[in-house]
Design a protein around this motif. Structure first.
Motif, short mmCIF file in Angstrom:
data_model
loop_
_atom_site.label_atom_id
_atom_site.label_comp_id
_atom_site.label_asym_id
_atom_site.label_seq_id
_atom_site.Cartn_x
_atom_site.Cartn_y
_atom_site.Cartn_z
N UNK A 100 25.55 29.56 46.48
CA UNK A 100 26.86 30.50 46.53
C UNK A 100 27.38 30.60 45.03
N UNK A 101 27.65 29.35 44.64
CA UNK A 101 28.30 29.37 43.16
C UNK A 101 27.06 30.15 42.13
N UNK A 102 26.07 29.90 42.04
CA UNK A 102 25.00 30.53 41.33
C UNK A 102 25.19 31.99 41.70
N UNK A 103 25.19 32.40 43.05
CA UNK A 103 25.23 33.96 43.03
C UNK A 103 26.36 34.57 42.48
N UNK A 104 27.82 33.66 42.64
CA UNK A 104 28.87 34.37 42.04
C UNK A 104 28.68 34.24 40.62
N UNK A 110 26.41 39.32 35.03
CA UNK A 110 25.83 40.78 35.20
C UNK A 110 27.13 41.66 34.68
N UNK A 111 28.29 41.61 35.26
CA UNK A 111 29.15 42.40 35.12
C UNK A 111 29.79 42.03 33.59
N UNK A 112 29.64 40.56 33.14
CA UNK A 112 29.98 40.53 31.51
C UNK A 112 28.89 41.35 30.60
N UNK A 116 29.95 44.09 27.96
CA UNK A 116 29.51 43.84 26.63
C UNK A 116 28.64 45.00 26.15
N UNK A 117 27.62 45.60 26.94
CA UNK A 117 26.90 46.66 26.76
C UNK A 117 27.65 47.98 26.44
N UNK A 118 28.79 48.17 27.39
CA UNK A 118 29.78 49.05 27.38
C UNK A 118 30.46 48.98 25.84
#
Length: 136
Positions: A100-104, A110-112, A116-118
């Motif tokens: 669960x921690x790995x998934x979070x 992915x959000x970061x 960064x891409x944006x």
């Protein structure tokens, strides 16, 4: 002749009386020996009974000890099995938590990365000189 026969008969009677007395004495000795044998046999039988009780006690004690040893072994095996089961449950719970921690963490990454891409895209549009770093 009567006297001769009478003497002979008396001699024979005395001889028979001696033989009977010897037999009686022998019988008394035999009876004494028999009494001693009975007494000795009684002692031997009593000793055998004591030894039999001793052997019975040893056998019973050994049987009880064996049963207790087997019960102790079974208890140890059961305890180890329960401990292994609990350990397995704990390990499964730890794996579930870690997953669960790995998934979070993956979602955050992915959000970061999207942010960064944006940001790079925005900076490139404004200035045009910033180069996006290569992915490692």
């Amino acid at each position: 002749m009567n006297q001769v026969h009478e003497r002979l008969a008396n001699a024979r009677l005395r001889r028979f009386e001696l033989i009977v007395n010897q037999i009686k004495e022998s019988n008394v000795c035999i009876q004494a020996d028999m009494a001693a044998i009975k007494e000795n046999n009684a002692e031997v039988i009593a000793e055998a009974r004591r030894e039999a009780r001793s052997v019975k006690t040893i056998v019973v004690t050994t049987a009880i000890g064996s049963v207790m040893a087997i019960a102790g072994f079974n208890a140890t095996v059961l305890s180890n099995m329960v401990a292994s089961y609990e350990s397995g449950k704990s390990t499964a719970a730890a794996i579930t938590q870690a997953t669960e921690r790995l998934d979070r963490l993956q979602e955050r990454t992915e959000r970061t990365a999207a942010l960064v891409d944006a940001w790079y895209a925005q900076m490139t549009e404004q200035d045009g000189t910033i180069k996006k770093p290569s992915k490692r």
